[in-house]
Design a protein around this motif. Structure first.
Motif, PDB file in Angstrom:
ATOM      1  N   SER A 137       0.826  -1.210   0.000  1.00  0.00           N
ATOM      2  CA  SER A 137       0.000   0.000   0.000  1.00  0.00           C
ATOM      3  C   SER A 137       0.859   1.258   0.000  1.00  0.00           C
ATOM      4  CB  SER A 137      -0.933   0.021   1.210  1.00  0.00           C
ATOM      5  OG  SER A 137      -1.958  -0.908   1.061  1.00  0.00           O
ATOM      6  N   PHE A 138       1.952   1.237   0.759  1.00  0.00           N
ATOM      7  CA  PHE A 138       2.864   2.387   0.748  1.00  0.00           C
ATOM      8  C   PHE A 138       3.490   2.566  -0.636  1.00  0.00           C
ATOM      9  CE2 PHE A 138       3.475   1.528   5.480  1.00  0.00           C
ATOM     10  CZ  PHE A 138       2.595   2.544   5.843  1.00  0.00           C
ATOM     11  N   ARG A 139       3.841   1.452  -1.280  1.00  0.00           N
ATOM     12  CA  ARG A 139       4.432   1.509  -2.612  1.00  0.00           C
ATOM     13  C   ARG A 139       3.432   2.082  -3.625  1.00  0.00           C
ATOM     14  NH1 ARG A 139       6.734  -3.065  -2.303  1.00  0.00           N
ATOM     15  NH2 ARG A 139       4.965  -4.330  -2.940  1.00  0.00           N
ATOM     16  N   ILE A 140       2.185   1.616  -3.570  1.00  0.00           N
ATOM     17  CA  ILE A 140       1.155   2.131  -4.470  1.00  0.00           C
ATOM     18  C   ILE A 140       0.884   3.597  -4.171  1.00  0.00           C
ATOM     19  CG2 ILE A 140      -1.224   1.919  -5.261  1.00  0.00           C
ATOM     20  CD1 ILE A 140      -1.096  -1.029  -4.380  1.00  0.00           C
ATOM     21  N   GLY A 141       0.857   3.964  -2.883  1.00  0.00           N
ATOM     22  CA  GLY A 141       0.624   5.351  -2.495  1.00  0.00           C
ATOM     23  C   GLY A 141       1.697   6.282  -3.026  1.00  0.00           C
ATOM     24  N   ALA A 142       2.950   5.845  -2.973  1.00  0.00           N
ATOM     25  CA  ALA A 142       4.041   6.664  -3.516  1.00  0.00           C
ATOM     26  C   ALA A 142       3.887   6.837  -5.018  1.00  0.00           C
ATOM     27  CB  ALA A 142       5.384   6.022  -3.189  1.00  0.00           C
ATOM     28  N   TYR A 143       3.453   5.776  -5.696  1.00  0.00           N
ATOM     29  CA  TYR A 143       3.221   5.869  -7.138  1.00  0.00           C
ATOM     30  C   TYR A 143       2.008   6.751  -7.428  1.00  0.00           C
ATOM     31  CZ  TYR A 143       2.442   4.388 -11.955  1.00  0.00           C
ATOM     32  OH  TYR A 143       2.251   4.361 -13.315  1.00  0.00           O
ATOM     33  N   ALA A 144       0.960   6.632  -6.628  1.00  0.00           N
ATOM     34  CA  ALA A 144      -0.243   7.435  -6.829  1.00  0.00           C
ATOM     35  C   ALA A 144       0.003   8.915  -6.560  1.00  0.00           C
ATOM     36  CB  ALA A 144      -1.375   6.931  -5.928  1.00  0.00           C
ATOM     37  N   LEU A 145       0.985   9.213  -5.742  1.00  0.00           N
ATOM     38  CA  LEU A 145       1.315  10.604  -5.438  1.00  0.00           C
ATOM     39  C   LEU A 145       1.978  11.308  -6.621  1.00  0.00           C
ATOM     40  CD1 LEU A 145       1.106  12.493  -2.986  1.00  0.00           C
ATOM     41  CD2 LEU A 145       3.426  11.820  -2.395  1.00  0.00           C
ATOM     42  N   TRP A 146       2.809  10.591  -7.381  1.00  0.00           N
ATOM     43  CA  TRP A 146       3.613  11.196  -8.448  1.00  0.00           C
ATOM     44  C   TRP A 146       3.782  10.170  -9.579  1.00  0.00           C
ATOM     45  CZ3 TRP A 146       4.435  16.221  -7.851  1.00  0.00           C
ATOM     46  CH2 TRP A 146       5.392  16.873  -8.632  1.00  0.00           C
TER      47      TRP A 146
END
Length: 135
Positions: A41-50
């Motif tokens: 989820s953290f990995r997807i969140g970082a991708y979703a941010l930028w």
């Protein structure tokens, strides 16, 4: 160009989307047994941010291991399908305006990783990936 698209993405939904993934990651990490899902989820969140200028690839070119596959199946049944539906529903209004078309495409690019997040890694779009020879 990707910086401009990332800023527009951040303003028109990327921040809230990333915060949702980060919150899910915190909850999964607190539950101990779901830490792999929290890290995903953290990995997807970082991708979703930028998202612009980066892409998602499989961690292993030879395929996922047994535990990764089992974890992805559990993820799809518990959360992945609902997250994917959310991405489709939020991509539709983005496609309505001309400027939102790239944002809608970026939102749809998040669907595969939101369905099966384990065994994925985020890399720069222009990164040179190693080639592997199969024995």
């Amino acid at each position: 160009m990707s910086t401009i698209l990332n800023v527009i993405w951040l303003v028109f939904g990327g921040l809230w989307l990333a915060l949702g993934y980060f919150l899910a990651g915190i909850v999964c990490c607190l539950l101990i047994i779901t830490i792999p899902f929290g890290l995903a989820s953290f990995r997807i969140g970082a991708y979703a941010l930028w998202p612009f200028g980066r892409t998602i690839v499989d961690r292993s070119p030879r395929g996922a291991g047994l535990f990764t596959t089992i974890g992805n199946v559990i993820w799809v049944l518990v959360a992945g399908i609902w997250i994917a539906i959310g991405h489709v529903l939020t991509a539709i209004p983005m496609f309505v305006s001309i400027i939102g078309i790239p944002l809608g495409i970026a939102n749809l690019k998040l669907i595969p990783v939101s369905l099966m997040p384990l065994g994925k890694v985020i890399v720069a779009s222009n990164a040179v990936l190693p080639t592997y020879r199969h024995a």
